[in-house]
Design an enzyme around this catalytic site. Structure first.
Site, PDB file in Angstrom:
ATOM      1  N   THR A 125      -0.704   6.999  17.894  1.00  0.00           N
ATOM      2  CA  THR A 125      -1.686   8.047  17.579  1.00  0.00           C
ATOM      3  C   THR A 125      -2.060   8.050  16.097  1.00  0.00           C
ATOM      4  O   THR A 125      -1.306   7.579  15.238  1.00  0.00           O
ATOM      5  CB  THR A 125      -1.152   9.453  17.918  1.00  0.00           C
ATOM      6  OG1 THR A 125      -0.082   9.766  17.015  1.00  0.00           O
ATOM      7  CG2 THR A 125      -0.690   9.539  19.354  1.00  0.00           C
ATOM      8  N   ARG A 126      -3.229   8.617  15.851  1.00  0.00           N
ATOM      9  CA  ARG A 126      -3.694   8.957  14.507  1.00  0.00           C
ATOM     10  C   ARG A 126      -4.443  10.284  14.633  1.00  0.00           C
ATOM     11  O   ARG A 126      -4.822  10.708  15.738  1.00  0.00           O
ATOM     12  CB  ARG A 126      -4.648   7.902  13.941  1.00  0.00           C
ATOM     13  CG  ARG A 126      -4.053   6.533  13.692  1.00  0.00           C
ATOM     14  CD  ARG A 126      -3.008   6.538  12.595  1.00  0.00           C
ATOM     15  NE  ARG A 126      -2.568   5.187  12.241  1.00  0.00           N
ATOM     16  CZ  ARG A 126      -1.576   4.529  12.852  1.00  0.00           C
ATOM     17  NH1 ARG A 126      -0.919   5.093  13.847  1.00  0.00           N
ATOM     18  NH2 ARG A 126      -1.234   3.313  12.456  1.00  0.00           N
ATOM     19  N   PHE A 145     -14.228  -0.213  16.601  1.00  0.00           N
ATOM     20  CA  PHE A 145     -14.619   0.126  17.973  1.00  0.00           C
ATOM     21  C   PHE A 145     -16.122   0.406  18.065  1.00  0.00           C
ATOM     22  O   PHE A 145     -16.783  -0.016  19.022  1.00  0.00           O
ATOM     23  CB  PHE A 145     -13.830   1.340  18.484  1.00  0.00           C
ATOM     24  CG  PHE A 145     -12.391   1.046  18.858  1.00  0.00           C
ATOM     25  CD1 PHE A 145     -11.877  -0.248  18.801  1.00  0.00           C
ATOM     26  CD2 PHE A 145     -11.546   2.076  19.286  1.00  0.00           C
ATOM     27  CE1 PHE A 145     -10.559  -0.522  19.147  1.00  0.00           C
ATOM     28  CE2 PHE A 145     -10.219   1.806  19.648  1.00  0.00           C
ATOM     29  CZ  PHE A 145      -9.726   0.514  19.564  1.00  0.00           C
ATOM     30  N   VAL A 153      -9.928   1.314  12.747  1.00  0.00           N
ATOM     31  CA  VAL A 153     -10.108   1.398  14.187  1.00  0.00           C
ATOM     32  C   VAL A 153     -11.464   2.002  14.576  1.00  0.00           C
ATOM     33  O   VAL A 153     -12.134   1.491  15.488  1.00  0.00           O
ATOM     34  CB  VAL A 153      -8.925   2.135  14.861  1.00  0.00           C
ATOM     35  CG1 VAL A 153      -8.850   3.606  14.483  1.00  0.00           C
ATOM     36  CG2 VAL A 153      -8.961   1.974  16.359  1.00  0.00           C
ATOM     37  N   VAL A 154     -11.884   3.079  13.913  1.00  0.00           N
ATOM     38  CA  VAL A 154     -13.129   3.721  14.345  1.00  0.00           C
ATOM     39  C   VAL A 154     -14.308   2.781  14.118  1.00  0.00           C
ATOM     40  O   VAL A 154     -15.130   2.551  15.022  1.00  0.00           O
ATOM     41  CB  VAL A 154     -13.345   5.067  13.613  1.00  0.00           C
ATOM     42  CG1 VAL A 154     -14.743   5.603  13.884  1.00  0.00           C
ATOM     43  CG2 VAL A 154     -12.288   6.081  14.056  1.00  0.00           C
ATOM     44  N   TYR A 199       0.841  -1.206   0.000  1.00  0.00           N
ATOM     45  CA  TYR A 199       0.000   0.000   0.000  1.00  0.00           C
ATOM     46  C   TYR A 199       0.875   1.255   0.000  1.00  0.00           C
ATOM     47  O   TYR A 199       0.748   2.117  -0.873  1.00  0.00           O
ATOM     48  CB  TYR A 199      -0.899  -0.040   1.226  1.00  0.00           C
ATOM     49  CG  TYR A 199      -1.901   1.083   1.332  1.00  0.00           C
ATOM     50  CD1 TYR A 199      -3.041   1.119   0.536  1.00  0.00           C
ATOM     51  CD2 TYR A 199      -1.725   2.108   2.265  1.00  0.00           C
ATOM     52  CE1 TYR A 199      -3.974   2.144   0.655  1.00  0.00           C
ATOM     53  CE2 TYR A 199      -2.647   3.133   2.391  1.00  0.00           C
ATOM     54  CZ  TYR A 199      -3.777   3.141   1.586  1.00  0.00           C
ATOM     55  OH  TYR A 199      -4.699   4.161   1.713  1.00  0.00           O
ATOM     56  N   GLY A 233       3.110   1.331  -3.026  1.00  0.00           N
ATOM     57  CA  GLY A 233       2.232   1.452  -4.197  1.00  0.00           C
ATOM     58  C   GLY A 233       1.760   2.888  -4.366  1.00  0.00           C
ATOM     59  O   GLY A 233       1.779   3.450  -5.467  1.00  0.00           O
ATOM     60  N   ASP A 290       3.437  -0.839  12.428  1.00  0.00           N
ATOM     61  CA  ASP A 290       2.396   0.162  12.718  1.00  0.00           C
ATOM     62  C   ASP A 290       3.036   1.516  13.017  1.00  0.00           C
ATOM     63  O   ASP A 290       3.875   1.610  13.928  1.00  0.00           O
ATOM     64  CB  ASP A 290       1.600  -0.315  13.943  1.00  0.00           C
ATOM     65  CG  ASP A 290       0.291   0.430  14.110  1.00  0.00           C
ATOM     66  OD1 ASP A 290      -0.253   0.905  13.096  1.00  0.00           O
ATOM     67  OD2 ASP A 290      -0.184   0.532  15.264  1.00  0.00           O
ATOM     68  N   ARG A 323       3.892   4.860  14.773  1.00  0.00           N
ATOM     69  CA  ARG A 323       3.673   5.244  16.174  1.00  0.00           C
ATOM     70  C   ARG A 323       2.871   6.526  16.292  1.00  0.00           C
ATOM     71  O   ARG A 323       2.094   6.699  17.210  1.00  0.00           O
ATOM     72  CB  ARG A 323       5.037   5.448  16.879  1.00  0.00           C
ATOM     73  CG  ARG A 323       5.861   4.198  17.083  1.00  0.00           C
ATOM     74  CD  ARG A 323       5.239   3.237  18.071  1.00  0.00           C
ATOM     75  NE  ARG A 323       4.790   3.898  19.287  1.00  0.00           N
ATOM     76  CZ  ARG A 323       3.886   3.387  20.125  1.00  0.00           C
ATOM     77  NH1 ARG A 323       3.344   2.209  19.870  1.00  0.00           N
ATOM     78  NH2 ARG A 323       3.518   4.039  21.202  1.00  0.00           N
TER      79      ARG A 323
END
Ligand code: NAD
Ligand code: UDP
Length: 318
Positions: free
Chosen positions: A212-213, A193, A189-190, A147, A150, A275, A277
């Site tokens: 974090t995002r 959850f 994630v949203v 991804y 790409g 992932d 950070r």
């Protein structure tokens, strides 16, 4: 550009962002052709929008195509790590060959192209927040590379088409976007959850949850894409489109519990490989040149998202 009567091809238009974008384009009088292979998208996303100004074509953008157009918006690519890692070869082909096919089509018709790139081009960033000038810190061998690399290769090809062939190319690096209409099984994630909380299941926190995002509500992301598509003199430019409101995964879990009124537990699961950070956009460029900034606060956006998921789950969606 005024979108009225413009012939606009939206590749990946049956996906999450696509459904919202197509609706807005039709409201502004555009003639829209959606190209989609329904890999993660669905015709149901476009329900209620049917009419003589919308056509939907079942097409894999990895195959060349030709279609008269004034503007191409390329959203085609699975965006959730769960889905883009399920078939990495197809993800890479979609990003690289698909983007090449679409920009070559734009070139033949003298059309503009807006490319949905991603904050993943910054990888696991060593610079914070991330501005467009940052080159990133990306693994080219890990499971996210199909991804991330790409999307990076697609940016390269498109910007070379601008420099060498003078195609009007514009690139939006989208940061995590959420909102109503995300697939129940999207895996991000949203949506995970919210679905878990509404079903009374434990929230799956990958790793220690301190990563974090920065979450952008979908109508804000769409406003950014439209501003980029419509603006004058933006060819060859790259923009971060995201909300700088940075939150940890644990904060998101806590907010979802509060807003759903669900006292579910959190279940720790192994961290995702590679992932990032931290992730937060510097949106100074978009503010200055597009006059764009996100408007929806996280709490408000989550409330609208939860209401949508609640309705769909109650109606039996899976
Ligand atoms: P999504 O998975 O919901 O939608 C992607 C759409 O592309 C789907 O309709 C899918 O069927 C279609 N598609 C996939 N491969 C295709 C192919 N080979 N040919 C034709 N259609 C194909 O994802 P989304 O959240 O709507 O994201 C849209 C775009 O924005 C993607 O390119 C993604 O990389 C980018 N983006 C999204 C986010 C986000 O948080 N939503 C963040 C960064 C970048
Ligand atoms: N994540 C999580 N639980 C989930 C899904 C995701 O803790 O059920 C974490 C994931 O490991 C990452 C963050 O939430 O740290 C955002 O993940 P997502 O898949 O939404 O997007 P991306 O990794 O592409 O930013």
């Amino acid at each position: 550009m005024n979108f009225e009567n413009q012939r606009i091809v939206v590749a990946g238009g049956a996906g999450f962002v696509g459904g919202h974008l197509v609706r807005r384009l039709l409201e502004q009088g555009a003639r829209v052709t959606v190209l989609d292979n329904f890999h993660t998208g669905s015709r149901a996303t476009l329900a209620g929008l049917e009419g003589d100004r919308l056509s939907v074509v079942d097409h894999d953008v990895c195959a060349p195509l030709d279609m008269a157009c004034d503007l191409v918006i390329n959203l085609a690519c699975p965006a959730s790590p769960e889905h883009y890692q399920a078939d990495p070869l197809q993800t890479w082909r979609t990003s690289v060959f698909g983007s090449a096919n679409l920009v070559e089509m734009a070139q033949r018709h003298g059309a503009r192209i807006v490319q949905a790139s991603t904050s993943e081009v910054y990888g696991d960033p060593e610079l914070h927040p991330q501005a467009e000038t940052y080159w990133g810190n990306v693994s080219c061998t890990g499971p996210r590379a199909c991804y991330d690399e790409g999307k990076r290769a697609a940016e390269t090809y498109l910007l070379d088409m601008f420099r060498e062939k003078n195609v009007d190319v514009r690139i939006a690096r989208l940061f995590n976007t959420y909102g109503p209409g995300m697939a129940i099984n999207d895996g991000r994630v949203v949506s995970n959850f919210v679905v878990q909380a509404l079903r009374g299941e434990a929230l799956t926190v990958f790793g220690d949850g301190t990563q974090t995002r920065s979450f952008c509500y979908v109508s804000d992301t769409v406003n950014g894409l439209l501003a980029l598509a419509a603006g004058r003199g933006l060819q060859g430019q790259v923009f971060n489109i995201g909300n700088p409101d940075e939150r940890s995964v644990l904060e998101i879990a806590e907010l979802v519990r509060t807003l759903t009124g669900s006292a579910v537990a959190m279940r720790r699961e192994p961290a995702a490989i590679d992932d990032p950070r931290r992730r937060c956009p510097d949106i100074s460029r978009a503010r200055q040149r597009l006059g764009w900034a996100p408007e929806t606060a996280l709490r408000d956006g989550l409330e609208m998202t939860i209401a949508d998921f609640r309705g769909r789950l109650a109606a039996g969606a899976t």
